[in-house]
Design an enzyme around this catalytic site. Sequence first.
Site, mmCIF file in Angstrom:
data_model
loop_
_atom_site.group_PDB
_atom_site.id
_atom_site.type_symbol
_atom_site.label_atom_id
_atom_site.label_comp_id
_atom_site.label_asym_id
_atom_site.label_seq_id
_atom_site.Cartn_x
_atom_site.Cartn_y
_atom_site.Cartn_z
ATOM 1 C CB SER A 68 -0.960 0.015 1.196
ATOM 2 O OG SER A 68 -2.003 -0.906 0.996
ATOM 3 C CE LYS A 71 -3.747 0.779 -0.886
ATOM 4 N NZ LYS A 71 -4.520 0.477 0.348
ATOM 5 C CE1 TYR A 195 -4.840 -1.083 -4.428
ATOM 6 C CE2 TYR A 195 -5.541 -3.366 -4.205
ATOM 7 C CZ TYR A 195 -5.162 -2.172 -3.635
ATOM 8 O OH TYR A 195 -5.087 -2.056 -2.266
ATOM 9 C CB VAL A 261 -0.103 -5.762 4.429
ATOM 10 C CG1 VAL A 261 -1.296 -4.980 4.957
ATOM 11 C CG2 VAL A 261 -0.267 -6.103 2.956
#
Length: 308
Positions: A68, A71, A195, A261
């Site tokens: 993440s 992002k 993604y 994560v």
Amino acid sequence: MRVKTACLKHFLNGLVDEIAARGDWGEVADYIPELAKVDPAQFGVSVSLADGTQISAGASAERFSIQSISKVFTLACVLGRNGEQIWTRVGREPSGTRFDSILLLEQEKGRPRNPFINAGALVTTDALLAHRAPKDALSEVLAFLRAAAEDDDIHIDPAVAESEARTGFRNVALANYLKSYDNLHNPPELTLGTYFHQCAIEMTVEQLARAGRVIAQLPDAPQILSPEKARRLNALMMTCGHYDGSGDFAFRVGLPGKSGVGGGILVIAPGRASIAVWSPGLNLYGNSLMGTYAAERIARFTGWSVFG
């Protein structure tokens, strides 16, 4: 506060030893099969300073899945490509819920709270995909990261991407829910595939700390992100970068940060330093347990904080 390089190097080496002695590593993200294989008993740290110095310790050359943290850089690309239009589709408020929660998405009719929870990141990735192939959108994110880090040796791990695609059922549910509210403009499978590959980018903490210089607006950073966009990214990292643990991270560390994560955390001391830490074991929020501890210790040692 100015930090002497030799003192910081000594501190980081001591921090590696301290964390190893604690032996409290947390649990890896075992719901992603490839990440479940990673030994949690690892720690690496790297700090890029405003004077151009980079100091690293521990497993600083070990590659890991940034997950993440990607992002932040995808959002930077979208802001550069589409400007403020993204905010019509995704909010800027903390969620107070898990990163993969569907609860608020249902209550708020398909508009995610922020671009760092999974639903919001899917919308951001969908915006990056507009009118082009997934490989082109992914190439833009990789190109941005490589330019920011001044290192072309940054790639996607296909095994991690495949592992996520095979087990990412909650993300599939989020994508279809977004589509039902017309907040996903591409076919869900295209956005999801992009993604999953975006999250599977792998880096070392040294590469990640160098990439973070553009967000910290350090003097030696490549000029690829405007001060205004860097300020917006820092604000979102401070308020939303650790999901329902964002308030706790801000309280303990006092600096903007974004977790993944895979165990990485990118921490920004605006105008002073870009800090990357990695330890694969996670806490109850899904953020690196020892990475969070290390970020707190570094902030206390240096005196860096956005709160003065």
